[in-house]
Design a protein around this motif. Sequence first.
Motif, PDB file in Angstrom:
ATOM      1  N   THR A   1      45.097  45.571  62.018  1.00 51.95           N
ATOM      2  CA  THR A   1      45.682  44.532  62.879  1.00 51.95           C
ATOM      3  C   THR A   1      45.682  44.891  64.352  1.00 51.95           C
ATOM      4  OG1 THR A   1      47.925  45.441  62.675  1.00 51.95           O
ATOM      5  CG2 THR A   1      47.201  43.886  60.974  1.00 51.95           C
ATOM      6  N   GLY A   2      45.492  46.167  64.677  1.00 58.18           N
ATOM      7  CA  GLY A   2      45.578  46.597  66.071  1.00 58.18           C
ATOM      8  C   GLY A   2      46.995  46.759  66.561  1.00 58.18           C
ATOM      9  N   ALA A   3      47.996  46.609  65.679  1.00 57.63           N
ATOM     10  CA  ALA A   3      49.395  46.718  66.083  1.00 57.63           C
ATOM     11  C   ALA A   3      49.745  48.160  66.418  1.00 57.63           C
ATOM     12  CB  ALA A   3      50.302  46.205  64.964  1.00 57.63           C
ATOM     13  N   THR A   4      50.774  48.315  67.255  1.00 56.10           N
ATOM     14  CA  THR A   4      51.214  49.657  67.640  1.00 56.10           C
ATOM     15  C   THR A   4      52.140  50.280  66.608  1.00 56.10           C
ATOM     16  OG1 THR A   4      53.049  48.707  68.894  1.00 56.10           O
ATOM     17  CG2 THR A   4      51.004  49.138  70.087  1.00 56.10           C
ATOM     18  N   ARG A   5      52.627  49.481  65.666  1.00 55.27           N
ATOM     19  CA  ARG A   5      53.453  50.000  64.578  1.00 55.27           C
ATOM     20  C   ARG A   5      52.651  49.949  63.290  1.00 55.27           C
ATOM     21  NH1 ARG A   5      58.235  52.492  65.189  1.00 55.27           N
ATOM     22  NH2 ARG A   5      59.485  51.193  63.797  1.00 55.27           N
ATOM     23  N   LEU A   6      52.648  51.050  62.551  1.00 56.07           N
ATOM     24  CA  LEU A   6      51.894  51.143  61.315  1.00 56.07           C
ATOM     25  C   LEU A   6      52.846  51.000  60.131  1.00 56.07           C
ATOM     26  CD1 LEU A   6      50.445  53.082  63.552  1.00 56.07           C
ATOM     27  CD2 LEU A   6      49.094  53.842  61.626  1.00 56.07           C
ATOM     28  N   PRO A   7      52.400  50.369  59.036  1.00 61.25           N
ATOM     29  CA  PRO A   7      53.270  50.274  57.855  1.00 61.25           C
ATOM     30  C   PRO A   7      53.659  51.664  57.373  1.00 61.25           C
ATOM     31  CG  PRO A   7      51.352  48.845  57.628  1.00 61.25           C
ATOM     32  CD  PRO A   7      51.102  49.699  58.827  1.00 61.25           C
ATOM     33  N   GLY A   8      54.938  51.819  57.058  1.00 58.16           N
ATOM     34  CA  GLY A   8      55.431  53.127  56.638  1.00 58.16           C
ATOM     35  C   GLY A   8      55.552  53.283  55.145  1.00 58.16           C
ATOM     36  N   GLY A   9      55.021  52.338  54.370  1.00 56.71           N
ATOM     37  CA  GLY A   9      55.136  52.405  52.925  1.00 56.71           C
ATOM     38  C   GLY A   9      53.988  53.152  52.282  1.00 56.71           C
ATOM     39  N   ALA A  10      54.095  53.299  50.955  1.00 56.57           N
ATOM     40  CA  ALA A  10      53.039  53.975  50.196  1.00 56.57           C
ATOM     41  C   ALA A  10      53.086  53.489  48.756  1.00 56.57           C
ATOM     42  CB  ALA A  10      53.206  55.487  50.249  1.00 56.57           C
ATOM     43  N   SER A  11      51.919  53.536  48.102  1.00 59.66           N
ATOM     44  CA  SER A  11      51.805  53.139  46.693  1.00 59.66           C
ATOM     45  C   SER A  11      51.213  54.286  45.896  1.00 59.66           C
ATOM     46  CB  SER A  11      50.902  51.904  46.539  1.00 59.66           C
ATOM     47  OG  SER A  11      51.425  50.786  47.218  1.00 59.66           O
ATOM     48  N   LEU A  12      51.604  54.360  44.630  1.00 59.71           N
ATOM     49  CA  LEU A  12      50.982  55.295  43.699  1.00 59.71           C
ATOM     50  C   LEU A  12      49.937  54.523  42.911  1.00 59.71           C
ATOM     51  CD1 LEU A  12      51.017  58.195  42.523  1.00 59.71           C
ATOM     52  CD2 LEU A  12      52.557  57.319  40.749  1.00 59.71           C
ATOM     53  N   ASP A  13      48.675  54.834  43.155  1.00 59.59           N
ATOM     54  CA  ASP A  13      47.582  54.134  42.482  1.00 59.59           C
ATOM     55  C   ASP A  13      47.616  54.480  40.988  1.00 59.59           C
ATOM     56  OD1 ASP A  13      45.259  53.032  41.563  1.00 59.59           O
ATOM     57  OD2 ASP A  13      43.995  53.810  43.169  1.00 59.59           O
ATOM     58  N   PRO A  14      47.848  53.493  40.095  1.00 60.81           N
ATOM     59  CA  PRO A  14      47.930  53.808  38.661  1.00 60.81           C
ATOM     60  C   PRO A  14      46.634  54.372  38.110  1.00 60.81           C
ATOM     61  CG  PRO A  14      48.802  51.605  39.125  1.00 60.81           C
ATOM     62  CD  PRO A  14      48.105  52.058  40.368  1.00 60.81           C
ATOM     63  N   ALA A  15      45.509  54.007  38.703  1.00 61.69           N
ATOM     64  CA  ALA A  15      44.222  54.457  38.164  1.00 61.69           C
ATOM     65  C   ALA A  15      43.967  55.924  38.497  1.00 61.69           C
ATOM     66  CB  ALA A  15      43.091  53.583  38.712  1.00 61.69           C
ATOM     67  N   SER A  16      44.124  56.290  39.780  1.00 62.77           N
ATOM     68  CA  SER A  16      43.805  57.652  40.206  1.00 62.77           C
ATOM     69  C   SER A  16      45.012  58.564  40.271  1.00 62.77           C
ATOM     70  CB  SER A  16      43.145  57.618  41.586  1.00 62.77           C
ATOM     71  OG  SER A  16      44.057  57.135  42.566  1.00 62.77           O
ATOM     72  N   GLN A  17      46.239  57.973  40.157  1.00 65.10           N
ATOM     73  CA  GLN A  17      47.484  58.732  40.302  1.00 65.10           C
ATOM     74  C   GLN A  17      47.581  59.413  41.658  1.00 65.10           C
ATOM     75  OE1 GLN A  17      50.236  59.008  37.887  1.00 65.10           O
ATOM     76  NE2 GLN A  17      49.115  57.133  37.492  1.00 65.10           N
ATOM     77  N   ARG A  18      46.954  58.805  42.672  1.00 62.69           N
ATOM     78  CA  ARG A  18      47.022  59.327  44.035  1.00 62.69           C
ATOM     79  C   ARG A  18      47.867  58.397  44.889  1.00 62.69           C
ATOM     80  NH1 ARG A  18      41.298  60.844  46.457  1.00 62.69           N
ATOM     81  NH2 ARG A  18      42.729  61.552  48.081  1.00 62.69           N
ATOM     82  N   LEU A  19      48.534  58.969  45.885  1.00 64.67           N
ATOM     83  CA  LEU A  19      49.343  58.178  46.802  1.00 64.67           C
ATOM     84  C   LEU A  19      48.438  57.530  47.845  1.00 64.67           C
ATOM     85  CD1 LEU A  19      52.385  60.576  47.306  1.00 64.67           C
ATOM     86  CD2 LEU A  19      52.424  58.324  46.221  1.00 64.67           C
ATOM     87  N   VAL A  20      48.630  56.243  48.047  1.00 64.68           N
ATOM     88  CA  VAL A  20      47.859  55.483  49.033  1.00 64.68           C
ATOM     89  C   VAL A  20      48.859  54.890  50.015  1.00 64.68           C
ATOM     90  CG1 VAL A  20      46.269  53.576  49.417  1.00 64.68           C
ATOM     91  CG2 VAL A  20      46.084  54.955  47.329  1.00 64.68           C
ATOM     92  N   THR A  21      48.745  55.232  51.286  1.00 62.39           N
ATOM     93  CA  THR A  21      49.705  54.749  52.272  1.00 62.39           C
ATOM     94  C   THR A  21      49.337  53.348  52.742  1.00 62.39           C
ATOM     95  OG1 THR A  21      48.451  55.843  54.025  1.00 62.39           O
ATOM     96  CG2 THR A  21      50.279  57.060  53.059  1.00 62.39           C
ATOM     97  N   GLY A  22      50.329  52.696  53.366  1.00 68.00           N
ATOM     98  CA  GLY A  22      50.118  51.329  53.834  1.00 68.00           C
ATOM     99  C   GLY A  22      50.439  50.323  52.735  1.00 68.00           C
ATOM    100  N   GLU A  23      50.006  49.082  52.960  1.00 70.63           N
ATOM    101  CA  GLU A  23      50.354  47.984  52.055  1.00 70.63           C
ATOM    102  C   GLU A  23      49.170  47.479  51.239  1.00 70.63           C
ATOM    103  OE1 GLU A  23      52.007  45.090  54.672  1.00 70.63           O
ATOM    104  OE2 GLU A  23      53.860  46.222  55.043  1.00 70.63           O
ATOM    105  N   ARG A  24      48.090  48.263  51.206  1.00 69.84           N
ATOM    106  CA  ARG A  24      46.867  47.785  50.569  1.00 69.84           C
ATOM    107  C   ARG A  24      47.054  47.497  49.085  1.00 69.84           C
ATOM    108  NH1 ARG A  24      42.446  50.794  48.706  1.00 69.84           N
ATOM    109  NH2 ARG A  24      43.352  52.691  49.599  1.00 69.84           N
ATOM    110  N   LEU A  25      47.831  48.322  48.377  1.00 64.94           N
ATOM    111  CA  LEU A  25      48.030  48.136  46.936  1.00 64.94           C
ATOM    112  C   LEU A  25      49.378  47.512  46.606  1.00 64.94           C
ATOM    113  CD1 LEU A  25      46.610  51.525  45.556  1.00 64.94           C
ATOM    114  CD2 LEU A  25      45.441  49.329  45.779  1.00 64.94           C
TER     115      LEU A  25
END
Length: 692
Positions: free
Chosen positions: A41-65
Amino acid sequence: MTEPVLVVDLGSWALSAAVVTREQGLEHTREQLRLVRDPATGATRLPGGASLDPASQRLVTGERLRDQHPRHYVDGVRRAVDANAPIWLGDQLVNGAELVTAALDTVVQEARRQHGEVTRLAVTVPAAYRTHDPRREVLVTAAAVAGFPDVELVHDPSAAVADPLAQLDLPDGAHVLVCDLGATWSATLTQLQRGVAVPLSQESSGSGRDLDVVLAADLRATLTEWVEPAFAAGGDVSVRANFHALDIVRRLKHRLSEAPEATDQVEPGAPAYTMRRNLLEQLTEPANRWLIASCRAVIARAGIVPAEVAAVVLVGGCAHLPGVAQALHAGLGRPVTRPPEPELAVLRGAARLAGDRATRTLPVDPAPWRVEPLAWTVPGGRGRLVRWLAKEGEPYPAGAPLAQIRTADDRVFDLTAGRAGGVLLEQRVPVGGMVVSGTAAAHVRIVPTAERFQLAKRHHLRVAGDWLLMPDRRMLVEWSRTGEYVKVRSVDSGALVTELRPGRGAGRPQHGQVALGPNQQLALVTWDADGHFAVWDVLSGRMTSSFSDAHRPDAVLVNEGEWRLVATGEGAASVGRYRRDVATVWDLATGARLDRIVGEDLTRRFAGYTDTSRADAFATEMASPDGRLRAAVLDGSVCVRDVETEAEVFRADLSPARQVRTAFCHQGRHLLARRTDDEGTSIDVWEVLQPA
């Protein structure tokens, strides 16, 4: 130009980051601040959340998942740190260090993509994270895993006062009240000490998050026909609907700082939802009352009155809310400063403070004197002390007789001082006692001579477990024989580089052994009383293999060269009328059973198998990498000699230790000593100060 520093303002549900550099000009220093923007988005504030990808069991930051797996998402990585407890993402517990590490990895990667290499890191922390708070250690650990063991932590209120856009010009000793209004609202009273605002007292609440929840409830009540089916559906659908409602009210809330009302749609074709400023002011009023009461409380706690507060600084995303600044001014009677873009004020101030690190150097104090033990080589190994010729506290010249001893053949010897005079500090042997060769009989204070090398104590680390020095002598390994943890620390600072705790999500192991596997890979082997074994890669935190023995193990040995384990069990097999021991050999790489042997005293049959790692670099004697110094363990002391002059340049008495081992680090810049006593094992580290 100074080395680039990445500064991260780690908020409750969003974060911001910038790369700061300083360039020294002829007349002044120019500071450059380059924001790290959201790549989408080009915003100066980045999403501070994170998701645990059920497939890879890896943490993915942001709101993508987030929308795809809403119950595997947390809307702020710092929430687990604030709570000082792991949180559930789906069906898995994730701790704060893992979440923050994932967020830092993402920010560092994006900062390097946008602005080039960064070599240092500074992270902001709430005022509630006071000195020695374990939550600070969580952030330091996360930064170390992300590649920044020298991370600096900056208090949010200290950074807010240092914001250059706040334009505060106050003398030392002035009190500044900081109101930081984000998802968490906090009121902190600070005092300027040597140009830095030091927090004195603070209070905080979840007012920002509570306000968002109330606004989302208003949206739900206004558009019941459109949104209620999603909220009532349960499962992922209702969780996703709640996230979307919070997104909408947060966007509208910030628009009301510039307009009397703001409108948005929950989805195309749905009726518009309108938020009005008068409603927002009405809903904000309880939070404003709390803020004013908390400000008065922290001021009173410091023993002053509001009139003695030099400035009130209003920062954070909710500083845009209409009526907050006016309510503060009316409630405290003090002028309120709200810098431009208050949501970035803490980031700008932290960048300013982090940029000052180049000026924070501490030169070593020249030693006016040195304490040394005195020991003599006595004919026959020992002699009885006849008398002391020098009194405690009295000076003596070089070569002066200090005491007399009588050997077994009734000869009397004078014990003389060395090549330098000094002051006798302690007589360690009483008259009539035995003076033993190589054992310290006295301690003296001498004026140091101009030696080619000096050693300065840097730190002392003590644990109930054990220590191991990696074969390359770059890292110290601290580990518990219960298998509870392994910590890897840097030699020069003792800072935590990475940590493995294999007990999460399962029964904790009861035994553990550190070993070096193939390719010098640091591993932890754990097992319990029932014979369940696991092998862990320490640096990655992964379990590489596991297996179970049919018998309860009473001895476990590891062969690091062949990467095998043998477990023996007493009386585990029957041969006729007799119970015999059984030993099982396992492949640690695959967890496969290789052999099973029945007999007696089986542990002696397995050459090369040990219960401690043979890769430990500590030894009783070692030369420095350049060959100029040699360290040796002598009667509970570590002695260092200059190889060229054969002069003793350093001695440390580590008694009463049962065992002492020593080593130089890989560059020879630090001397280490490991001692084991009744209270556990400790590490002492000295820096080798070489001549210019």
